[in-house]
Design a protein around this motif. Sequence first.
Motif, PDB file in Angstrom:
ATOM      1  N   THR A  98       5.996 -33.028 100.334  1.00  0.00           N
ATOM      2  CA  THR A  98       6.583 -31.866  99.659  1.00  0.00           C
ATOM      3  C   THR A  98       7.783 -32.288  98.824  1.00  0.00           C
ATOM      4  N   LEU A  99       8.611 -33.171  99.355  1.00  0.00           N
ATOM      5  CA  LEU A  99       9.745 -33.693  98.592  1.00  0.00           C
ATOM      6  C   LEU A  99       9.256 -34.373  97.322  1.00  0.00           C
ATOM      7  N   TYR A 100       8.195 -35.171  97.453  1.00  0.00           N
ATOM      8  CA  TYR A 100       7.593 -35.836  96.291  1.00  0.00           C
ATOM      9  C   TYR A 100       7.143 -34.795  95.266  1.00  0.00           C
ATOM     10  N   LYS A 101       6.420 -33.758  95.705  1.00  0.00           N
ATOM     11  CA  LYS A 101       5.946 -32.723  94.774  1.00  0.00           C
ATOM     12  C   LYS A 101       7.113 -32.043  94.071  1.00  0.00           C
ATOM     13  N   LEU A 102       8.135 -31.698  94.829  1.00  0.00           N
ATOM     14  CA  LEU A 102       9.295 -31.020  94.239  1.00  0.00           C
ATOM     15  C   LEU A 102       9.978 -31.878  93.185  1.00  0.00           C
ATOM     16  N   ILE A 103      10.275 -33.114  93.545  1.00  0.00           N
ATOM     17  CA  ILE A 103      11.047 -33.983  92.662  1.00  0.00           C
ATOM     18  C   ILE A 103      10.209 -34.512  91.497  1.00  0.00           C
ATOM     19  N   GLU A 104       9.056 -35.073  91.803  1.00  0.00           N
ATOM     20  CA  GLU A 104       8.278 -35.739  90.756  1.00  0.00           C
ATOM     21  C   GLU A 104       7.412 -34.780  89.951  1.00  0.00           C
ATOM     22  N   LEU A 105       6.686 -33.902  90.611  1.00  0.00           N
ATOM     23  CA  LEU A 105       5.821 -32.986  89.869  1.00  0.00           C
ATOM     24  C   LEU A 105       6.583 -31.773  89.343  1.00  0.00           C
ATOM     25  N   GLY A 106       7.458 -31.232  90.180  1.00  0.00           N
ATOM     26  CA  GLY A 106       8.185 -30.034  89.784  1.00  0.00           C
ATOM     27  C   GLY A 106       9.325 -30.288  88.821  1.00  0.00           C
ATOM     28  N   LEU A 107      10.067 -31.371  89.057  1.00  0.00           N
ATOM     29  CA  LEU A 107      11.270 -31.623  88.261  1.00  0.00           C
ATOM     30  C   LEU A 107      11.134 -32.789  87.291  1.00  0.00           C
ATOM     31  N   GLY A 108      10.023 -33.516  87.376  1.00  0.00           N
ATOM     32  CA  GLY A 108       9.806 -34.625  86.452  1.00  0.00           C
ATOM     33  C   GLY A 108      10.730 -35.813  86.692  1.00  0.00           C
ATOM     34  N   ARG A 109      11.229 -35.940  87.892  1.00  0.00           N
ATOM     35  CA  ARG A 109      12.117 -37.044  88.252  1.00  0.00           C
ATOM     36  C   ARG A 109      11.367 -37.990  89.173  1.00  0.00           C
ATOM     37  N   LYS A 110      11.988 -39.095  89.557  1.00  0.00           N
ATOM     38  CA  LYS A 110      11.374 -40.082  90.449  1.00  0.00           C
ATOM     39  C   LYS A 110      12.077 -40.066  91.801  1.00  0.00           C
ATOM     40  N   VAL A 111      11.300 -40.261  92.865  1.00  0.00           N
ATOM     41  CA  VAL A 111      11.846 -40.390  94.211  1.00  0.00           C
ATOM     42  C   VAL A 111      12.004 -41.862  94.513  1.00  0.00           C
ATOM     43  N   ASN A 112      13.179 -42.229  95.012  1.00  0.00           N
ATOM     44  CA  ASN A 112      13.458 -43.598  95.420  1.00  0.00           C
ATOM     45  C   ASN A 112      14.166 -43.523  96.777  1.00  0.00           C
ATOM     46  N   LEU A 113      13.503 -43.941  97.826  1.00  0.00           N
ATOM     47  CA  LEU A 113      14.097 -43.885  99.163  1.00  0.00           C
ATOM     48  C   LEU A 113      14.693 -45.241  99.517  1.00  0.00           C
ATOM     49  N   THR A 114      15.875 -45.214 100.063  1.00  0.00           N
ATOM     50  CA  THR A 114      16.534 -46.421 100.509  1.00  0.00           C
ATOM     51  C   THR A 114      16.890 -46.246 101.983  1.00  0.00           C
ATOM     52  N   ILE A 115      16.542 -47.208 102.793  1.00  0.00           N
ATOM     53  CA  ILE A 115      16.894 -47.177 104.201  1.00  0.00           C
ATOM     54  C   ILE A 115      17.974 -48.218 104.427  1.00  0.00           C
ATOM     55  N   LEU A 116      19.096 -47.779 104.954  1.00  0.00           N
ATOM     56  CA  LEU A 116      20.237 -48.669 105.192  1.00  0.00           C
ATOM     57  C   LEU A 116      20.371 -49.008 106.651  1.00  0.00           C
TER      58      LEU A 116
END
Length: 100
Positions: A82-100
């Motif tokens: 859902t986060l992917y759909k919101l950010i990438e499909l809905g807002l046209g942005r890219k998701v980049n997850l970083t684990i610290l």
Amino acid sequence: MKQENKNVKTFSQHLDERYGKIGNPARTEFEIKAKSFAIGELIKEERKLAKLTQQQLAEKIGAKKSFISRIENGRSDIQLSTLYKLIELGLGRKVNLTIL
């Protein structure tokens, strides 16, 4: 000479007193809700930058406006898909997850 106010606490000390140390179930629940709130604020900010209403964003991803509202207000747990759909499909942005 530096004067210290013994009544002043750090934010971390406040959280320790209110919710317990890290690892305590109450503290973990607080941290999860805080992250949900932060994600919601991020989505709201990006939606506004894209000049979309909640209704328009909902329509782009096949959801209801109330769902977008719950996410933006930190009242809904969302799956990564859902986060992917919101950010990438809905807002046209890219998701980049970083684990610290």
